[in-house]
Write an enzyme that holds these catalytic residues in place. Structure first.
Site, mmCIF file in Angstrom:
data_model
loop_
_atom_site.group_PDB
_atom_site.id
_atom_site.type_symbol
_atom_site.label_atom_id
_atom_site.label_comp_id
_atom_site.label_asym_id
_atom_site.label_seq_id
_atom_site.Cartn_x
_atom_site.Cartn_y
_atom_site.Cartn_z
ATOM 1 N N GLU A 1 35.322 71.589 -56.258
ATOM 2 C CA GLU A 1 34.312 70.491 -56.291
ATOM 3 C C GLU A 1 34.769 69.473 -57.317
ATOM 4 O O GLU A 1 34.089 68.583 -57.739
ATOM 5 C CB GLU A 1 33.038 71.308 -56.654
ATOM 6 C CG GLU A 1 32.476 71.849 -55.613
ATOM 7 C CD GLU A 1 31.285 72.919 -55.794
ATOM 8 O OE1 GLU A 1 30.405 73.269 -55.193
ATOM 9 O OE2 GLU A 1 31.024 73.273 -57.053
ATOM 10 N N TRP B 1 27.072 79.776 -49.416
ATOM 11 C CA TRP B 1 28.222 80.285 -48.542
ATOM 12 C C TRP B 1 28.815 81.479 -49.366
ATOM 13 O O TRP B 1 29.492 82.194 -48.559
ATOM 14 C CB TRP B 1 29.059 79.178 -48.261
ATOM 15 C CG TRP B 1 30.170 78.717 -49.403
ATOM 16 C CD1 TRP B 1 29.481 77.979 -50.425
ATOM 17 C CD2 TRP B 1 31.492 78.818 -49.838
ATOM 18 N NE1 TRP B 1 30.716 77.686 -51.406
ATOM 19 C CE2 TRP B 1 31.606 78.299 -50.780
ATOM 20 C CE3 TRP B 1 32.413 79.575 -48.856
ATOM 21 C CZ2 TRP B 1 33.022 78.371 -51.489
ATOM 22 C CZ3 TRP B 1 33.667 79.419 -49.481
ATOM 23 C CH2 TRP B 1 33.930 78.831 -50.644
ATOM 24 N N ASP B 2 28.295 81.779 -50.497
ATOM 25 C CA ASP B 2 28.930 82.763 -51.365
ATOM 26 C C ASP B 2 28.661 84.068 -50.584
ATOM 27 O O ASP B 2 29.384 85.011 -50.633
ATOM 28 C CB ASP B 2 28.203 82.880 -52.739
ATOM 29 C CG ASP B 2 28.197 81.581 -53.482
ATOM 30 O OD1 ASP B 2 28.786 80.508 -53.036
ATOM 31 O OD2 ASP B 2 28.014 81.578 -54.679
ATOM 32 N N LYS C 1 38.583 73.304 -59.685
ATOM 33 C CA LYS C 1 37.720 74.200 -60.173
ATOM 34 C C LYS C 1 37.841 75.594 -59.802
ATOM 35 O O LYS C 1 37.622 76.691 -60.558
ATOM 36 C CB LYS C 1 36.302 73.660 -59.743
ATOM 37 C CG LYS C 1 35.101 74.239 -60.245
ATOM 38 C CD LYS C 1 34.087 73.806 -59.809
ATOM 39 C CE LYS C 1 32.598 74.445 -60.209
ATOM 40 N NZ LYS C 1 31.392 74.026 -59.423
ATOM 41 N N GLN C 2 38.226 75.788 -58.605
ATOM 42 C CA GLN C 2 38.458 76.989 -58.029
ATOM 43 C C GLN C 2 39.492 77.090 -56.800
ATOM 44 O O GLN C 2 39.644 75.971 -56.269
ATOM 45 C CB GLN C 2 37.011 77.482 -57.634
ATOM 46 C CG GLN C 2 36.612 76.844 -56.010
ATOM 47 C CD GLN C 2 35.091 77.317 -55.698
ATOM 48 O OE1 GLN C 2 34.234 76.954 -56.457
ATOM 49 N NE2 GLN C 2 35.121 78.189 -54.553
#
Length: 768
Positions: free
Chosen positions: A490, A359-360, A602-603
């Site tokens: 994640e 999906w990046d 994580k992000q």
């Protein structure tokens, strides 16, 4: 501890001094690519130290059988991965019978390598003392041609320094290679034909299972002091390898050069029976042109790319080097001419993530390609997903969805899901939303609404169907909920009501309904075709609206913020600043169990939603959420710092925005996550571009107009970038006191600067 051996330089990546311990990291950083093929910066000559062999062909992949000890319904059988392709760069060198091998040399001095990003070439030079005491000066230049994308070229120069010597060059091609990341230690290639014709060598192989056919080829020329030597080469043919042996005498101080041309032709672009002939033609043209002319051609091709893509920063060399490295790697990975190809998270720099599409691409890469190339490049990226729609519907059916609902894969080469971690394969369904976000961004930016009735609406309908079926009604809440998911963060698996997932699901359904109305009124024949093809009814659309209207979002009254998921506040909330540095990165120091129970992110997760849907929220909302979530974020995903940089800039926190920018732009150069030897983080590099253009430049699209709210980090004298907006090229230069605009085009362009309307006339400098 971050690495710091890369020398700061505006246009080049430079390493000085030979250290065996950093060879694999440098193989990633000095990688080459031309959109059609790529390679890690492996040494051409023999090297007996630790190395990670890697040459790759775009679009050629293999379905490696998934390795798990248990199976679940819907689990992908294969993990599709880009393959380590037959090796064409190899050149063994012997000096008086002794092999040149930097790992076994008595001494290596003056070692230097340079990746010249401005001109697209890689050079390595050193002085080596061999075990037989011969001292040699060696210089190797290599590039992959942008204008002839099946061709690469090497100039390997040796000069004996302390005595005359007999030099033997053995250029070879080899199809007996394996992948570093093979699950079952199996081979992926079958060699079909090994042959030589007129000093040219060809090996034709095919991939097992997928049956891609590729011919790797080479031809070499020998020179002494600039003049060609017509020495007869001895041919040696093996089952999977061909080498030519050139022997010549070199006096002390005399330079001997081998020019080697090589590369790949594949059946993606040629008939199988014509592969050797096509390879022969590539070699004939290369030898006719010669190394120097090809290198000049390369410099011109890169100059053309940089003319549009460059971001120039005055007053901060490390920041400048970082952004150019990111832009260079993006262009090496994907140039946008082939809708069958896409952008792997590692590009051509390594094998982690299998070189597949994530999906990046939709979430991070499309804005970069849209603004720095023609709009057809971004359209090709959207078309790639449209072409995989049937597979996405099939993926959803395997998980029990029906009626044409689509779940786009987390990881794919051909549209099939091929990711082998259940908590991501089944649960990280938010990726579906990024497909629709990308369509909206494309249409808003280019004004090419025709894409929606032509292709985009079918994708939106299939995704809306998925979201309606994936949500379920909670009687207790009188709301629709989405259970058992993993959001962008994640470090939380199998949680309920991830805010980002619920929000993007609601938005996708509403955006689809809105576009159905528009297509019905403005594109009636397309509307009839789509309704007939999808068998969509008014009742079904009403069902989407009901789920969207009653979507549940976890919220904390105490903190006045949306919660990342239902039970986020059950965790012990301890900011990252109180974590010992010895515990970082937690993904390398902690058990997975401990990570999942922690509050650490994580992000960007909730903040990812605030980035995509910025105009749905006030600046006060953003500030509140940024102040709550950023202190809990460990940024152990490459996709995290860029989003935070853009949002810190939007909040006017330029020092923090700059620190995040530095981290995203130098993530690989400084190896923040201690993993660069596995390859570079290519897709997050598009986020680095966004952190300058959208972050510091404040670029947005407001009601079809370009809008800017420029700011500049402390210490920068200026920064400038260009964007291609609806076939008009606008150059923006931001300095501490003023921002100027120059338009290349033939029509006036109305833009907004800090909310005020300004008309930019062609070739007329406007300063604000």
């Amino acid at each position: 501890m971050n690495q710091d051996y890369i020398k700061p330089n505006d246009w080049s990546i430079i390493e000085e001094g030979f250290e065996a311990g950093r060879v694999e990291s440098s193989e990633s950083l000095f990688s080459l690519g031309n959109g059609a093929m790529g390679q890690r910066a492996n040494f051409e000559e023999q090297y007996s130290g630790a190395t990670f062999q890697g040459s790759y062909i775009a679009g050629v992949y293999y379905p490696d059988k998934t390795k798990v000890g248990w199976w679940k319904n819907g689990y992908p059988e294969y993990f599709a991965k880009v393959l380590n392709a037959p090796n064409w760069i190899g050149i063994n060198v012997l000096v008086n019978g002794e092999s040149l091998d930097l790992f076994t040399c008595k001494e290596v001095r003056d070692f230097r390598r340079e990746l010249n990003m401005k001109e697209g070439w890689y050079e390595r030079s050193f002085v080596a003392t061999l075990p037989n005491n011969i001292e040699m000066r060696v210089k190797i230049t290599r590039f992959l041609s942008i204008s002839r994308n099946e061709l690469g070229a090497i100039n390997f120069e040796v000069e004996p320094l302390n005595s005359d010597a007999t030099i033997v060059f053995e250029p070879y091609i080899d199809s007996g290679i394996t992948n570093e990341d093979a699950n079952w230690e199996e081979k992926f290639w079958e060699t079909l034909e090994v042959k030589t014709v007129d000093h040219k060598a060809f090996i034709t192989s095919k991939t097992l299972k997928t049956e891609f056919h590729a011919t790797v080829f080479m031809q070499s020329q020998l020179f002494r002091n600039g003049s060609e030597i017509n020495t007869e080469a001895k041919e040696v043919l093996f089952e999977e390898k061909i080498s030519f042996r050139y022997t010549t005498e070199a006096k002390k101080g005399e330079k001997v050069n081998l020019h080697k041309f090589g590369g790949y032709v594949t059946d993606m672009n040629h008939k199988r029976e014509e592969l050797t002939a096509a390879a022969g033609k590539v070699l004939d043209n290369a030898v006719d042109s010669g190394f120097e002319k090809l290198l000049q051609e390369q410099k011109l091709a890169w100059a053309k790319i940089w003319e549009m893509a460059d971001i120039s920063i005055e007053g901060d060399v490390k920041a400048q080097q970082g952004i150019r490295f990111n832009i260079f790697q993006l262009n090496q990975t994907y140039l946008g001419e082939d809708a069958r190809l896409n952008i792997g998270p590692k590009g051509f720099t390594g094998e982690k993530y299998g070189g597949s599409t994530y999906w990046d691409t939709e979430a991070y890469c499309i804005p970069f390609y849209m603004a720095t190339k023609d709009q057809h490049v971004a359209r090709n990226l959207l078309t790639y997903r449209y072409n995989h729609l049937d597979k996405a519907i099939e993926n959803a059916e395997k998980l029990g969805f029906s009626n044409g609902a689509a779940l786009y894969p987390m990881v794919t080469m051909n549209g099939e899901e091929s990711h082998n971690e259940w908590e991501i394969t089944f649960e990280e369904i938010h990726r579906n939303g990024a497909m629709v976000v990308a369509i909206k961004r494309y249409v808003d930016y280019t004004g090419d609404y025709d894409y929606i009735p032509e292709k985009g609406l079918e994708v939106m309908i299939a995704i809306a169907r998925f979201w309606q079926q994936r949500a379920n009604y909670s009687r207790q809440k009188d709301k629709y909920v989405i259970l058992g998911v993993t959001g962008p963060n994640e470090y939380e698996n199998n949680i309920n009501n991830n805010w980002y997932t619920n929000y993007i699901a609601k938005w996708c359904m509403e955006y689809c309904i809105e576009n159905l109305e528009k297509v019905k009124s403005d594109y009636s024949s397309d509307y009839e075709r789509i309704m007939s093809k999808t068998k969509l009814s008014a009742e079904e659309i009403a069902g989407w609206q009901e789920v969207a209207d009653k979507m549940y979002f976890p919220y904390s009254e105490e903190y006045q913020v949306f919660l990342q998921q239902d039970n986020f506040l059950d965790k012990e909330i301890v900011p990252v600043s109180e974590l010992s540095k010895a515990q970082r990165p937690i993904n390398q120091k902690w058990s997975w169990d401990r990570i999942l129970r922690s509050c650490y992110i994580k992000q960007a997760d909730v903040l990812q939603g605030f980035y995509f849907f910025e105009d749905h929220f006030s600046k006060e909302d953003l500030e509140k959420h940024f102040d709550f979530y950023e202190p809990l974020t460990v940024h152990e995903s490459s996709l995290s710092p860029c989003v935070h940089s853009i949002q810190a800039a939007a909040l006017g926190r330029m020092e923090q925005a700059y620190q995040f920018y530095l981290r995203t732009s130098r993530l690989d150069l400084d190896d923040y996550n201690n993993e660069v030897k596995e390859g570079c983080h290519i897709t997050s590099m598009a986020g680095t571009w966004m952190s300058v253009v959208e972050g510091f430049g404040g670029m947005r699209i407001r009601n079809g107009k370009l809008s800017f709210d420029p700011q500049i980090p402390n210490g920068w004298k200026s920064f400038s970038f260009k964007i291609n907006f609806r076939n008009q090229i606008l150059k923006i230069n931001v300095a501490p006191e003023k921002t100027s605009f120059i338009l290349e085009g033939d029509q006036n362009l109305e833009i907004l600067v800090k909310g005020n309307s300004i008309v930019v006339e062609p070739n007329n400098l406007i300063t604000v």
